[in-house]
Design a protein around this motif. Structure first.
Motif, PDB file in Angstrom:
ATOM      1  N   SER A 121      -8.950   0.828 -10.452  1.00  0.00           N
ATOM      2  CA  SER A 121      -9.781   2.030 -10.356  1.00  0.00           C
ATOM      3  C   SER A 121      -9.175   3.198 -11.136  1.00  0.00           C
ATOM      4  O   SER A 121      -9.885   3.972 -11.780  1.00  0.00           O
ATOM      5  CB  SER A 121      -9.978   2.425  -8.889  1.00  0.00           C
ATOM      6  N   ARG A 122      -7.836   3.318 -11.106  1.00  0.00           N
ATOM      7  CA  ARG A 122      -7.188   4.386 -11.872  1.00  0.00           C
ATOM      8  C   ARG A 122      -7.253   4.110 -13.364  1.00  0.00           C
ATOM      9  O   ARG A 122      -7.412   5.021 -14.174  1.00  0.00           O
ATOM     10  CB  ARG A 122      -5.733   4.555 -11.431  1.00  0.00           C
ATOM     11  N   ARG A 129       0.836  -1.208   0.000  1.00  0.00           N
ATOM     12  CA  ARG A 129       0.000   0.000   0.000  1.00  0.00           C
ATOM     13  C   ARG A 129       0.869   1.256   0.000  1.00  0.00           C
ATOM     14  O   ARG A 129       0.604   2.214  -0.723  1.00  0.00           O
ATOM     15  CB  ARG A 129      -0.933   0.014   1.213  1.00  0.00           C
ATOM     16  N   PRO A 157       5.133   9.806  -9.123  1.00  0.00           N
ATOM     17  CA  PRO A 157       5.567   8.740 -10.034  1.00  0.00           C
ATOM     18  C   PRO A 157       7.052   8.796 -10.371  1.00  0.00           C
ATOM     19  O   PRO A 157       7.451   9.016 -11.504  1.00  0.00           O
ATOM     20  CB  PRO A 157       4.688   8.968 -11.271  1.00  0.00           C
ATOM     21  N   THR A 183       4.400  -0.917  -8.828  1.00  0.00           N
ATOM     22  CA  THR A 183       3.924   0.293  -9.504  1.00  0.00           C
ATOM     23  C   THR A 183       2.839   0.037 -10.538  1.00  0.00           C
ATOM     24  O   THR A 183       2.482   0.944 -11.287  1.00  0.00           O
ATOM     25  CB  THR A 183       5.100   1.007 -10.211  1.00  0.00           C
ATOM     26  N   PHE A 229       3.635   6.020  -5.233  1.00  0.00           N
ATOM     27  CA  PHE A 229       3.867   6.134  -6.668  1.00  0.00           C
ATOM     28  C   PHE A 229       2.709   6.823  -7.380  1.00  0.00           C
ATOM     29  O   PHE A 229       2.912   7.517  -8.377  1.00  0.00           O
ATOM     30  CB  PHE A 229       4.106   4.753  -7.279  1.00  0.00           C
ATOM     31  N   SER A 230       1.493   6.659  -6.874  1.00  0.00           N
ATOM     32  CA  SER A 230       0.353   7.324  -7.503  1.00  0.00           C
ATOM     33  C   SER A 230       0.435   8.835  -7.332  1.00  0.00           C
ATOM     34  O   SER A 230      -0.075   9.588  -8.157  1.00  0.00           O
ATOM     35  CB  SER A 230      -0.967   6.801  -6.919  1.00  0.00           C
ATOM     36  N   ARG A 231       1.109   9.287  -6.259  1.00  0.00           N
ATOM     37  CA  ARG A 231       1.238  10.718  -5.988  1.00  0.00           C
ATOM     38  C   ARG A 231       2.570  11.287  -6.492  1.00  0.00           C
ATOM     39  O   ARG A 231       2.654  12.456  -6.868  1.00  0.00           O
ATOM     40  CB  ARG A 231       1.105  10.987  -4.491  1.00  0.00           C
ATOM     41  N   THR A 290      -0.587  -0.031 -12.148  1.00  0.00           N
ATOM     42  CA  THR A 290      -1.699   0.886 -11.911  1.00  0.00           C
ATOM     43  C   THR A 290      -2.913   0.134 -11.393  1.00  0.00           C
ATOM     44  O   THR A 290      -3.254  -0.938 -11.896  1.00  0.00           O
ATOM     45  CB  THR A 290      -2.063   1.626 -13.213  1.00  0.00           C
ATOM     46  N   SER A 291      -3.587   0.699 -10.403  1.00  0.00           N
ATOM     47  CA  SER A 291      -4.756   0.053  -9.825  1.00  0.00           C
ATOM     48  C   SER A 291      -5.902   0.028 -10.828  1.00  0.00           C
ATOM     49  O   SER A 291      -6.011   0.917 -11.688  1.00  0.00           O
ATOM     50  CB  SER A 291      -5.194   0.803  -8.561  1.00  0.00           C
ATOM     51  N   THR A 325       2.306   1.705  -3.574  1.00  0.00           N
ATOM     52  CA  THR A 325       1.348   2.121  -4.597  1.00  0.00           C
ATOM     53  C   THR A 325       0.813   3.520  -4.325  1.00  0.00           C
ATOM     54  O   THR A 325       0.604   4.298  -5.256  1.00  0.00           O
ATOM     55  CB  THR A 325       0.177   1.124  -4.693  1.00  0.00           C
ATOM     56  N   GLU A 326       0.600   3.859  -3.062  1.00  0.00           N
ATOM     57  CA  GLU A 326       0.114   5.197  -2.721  1.00  0.00           C
ATOM     58  C   GLU A 326       1.178   6.247  -3.039  1.00  0.00           C
ATOM     59  O   GLU A 326       0.868   7.312  -3.592  1.00  0.00           O
ATOM     60  CB  GLU A 326      -0.265   5.268  -1.237  1.00  0.00           C
TER      61      GLU A 326
END
Length: 201
Positions: A175-176, A139, A149, A170, A145-147, A172-173, A142-143
């Motif tokens: 949902s994204r 978590r 990258p 890394t 890297f989403s903010r 992508t989820s 991924t959190e």
């Protein structure tokens, strides 16, 4: 007695493809339930070190007050390599409440601190079924890297020797991915064609 074959007996054995690894970050509701189940300050700390620091169990177990200063955690990772992990503000507030010494002391172990297995077991006990210390690390990755990258920055934060390992975290989820696809603009021609097909059916 020891003869040699003229052909390779393994040539016909089919190769086994290793499944592509994907991240499995703990969802926020699982973390909330784990924190609600916590009974001590140390329970909360071990969950937050995974969620906000991406620390491995052996890194959490051996963390000492000497490893935290000026808002930064100095982590001893695999192979004894040291790295810095800036402490999230919630971690700073919590770490300041502990006395000097190991954050997870134990008189039962010659090391003077919890065993990594004890940290792993306790987090599994606190978290809902299927979620663990490693999914907290997922978590964090991924959190972050989403903010931000920045693959190399994440590699350094996680203490990976190879960026190839970091890339696992890394992906992508869903949902994204869905948000990205749905954000694509409608084409008038495509909308008209869809309406015609709907009328035909």
């Amino acid at each position: 007695m020891f003869g040699h074959l003229a052909h390779d007996p393994t040539a016909q054995i089919p190769s086994i493809k290793v499944p592509r690894a994907v991240p499995r970050p703990a969802p926020s509701d699982a973390i909330e339930r784990g924190l609600q189940k916590a009974t001590t300050r140390r329970d909360v700390l071990m969950i937050l070190l995974g969620n906000y620091g991406g620390l491995r169990c052996h890194e959490i177990a051996a963390l000492h007050s000497n490893d935290f200063h000026d808002g930064v955690l100095w982590i001893t990772g695999k192979g004894g390599h040291r790295r810095i992990v800036p402490a999230h503000r919630l971690l700073v507030e919590l770490l300041d409440l502990f006395p000097a010494g190991y954050y997870f002391p134990s008189e039962l172990n010659p090391t003077g601190h919890y065993r990594p297995a004890s940290i792993s077991r306790r987090i599994r006990t606190l978290m809902p079924d299927g979620w663990s210390a490693h999914t907290l690390r997922h978590r964090f990755a991924t959190e972050f890297f989403s903010r931000t990258p920045d693959l190399m920055a994440l590699k350094d934060l996680l203490g990976h020797a190879s960026v190839a390992t970091t890339q696992i975290y890394t992906a992508t989820s869903p949902s994204r991915l869905q948000a990205g696809v749905l954000s694509m603009p409608d084409l008038d021609a495509a909308r008209s064609a869809a309406q015609k097909l709907r009328a035909i059916e």
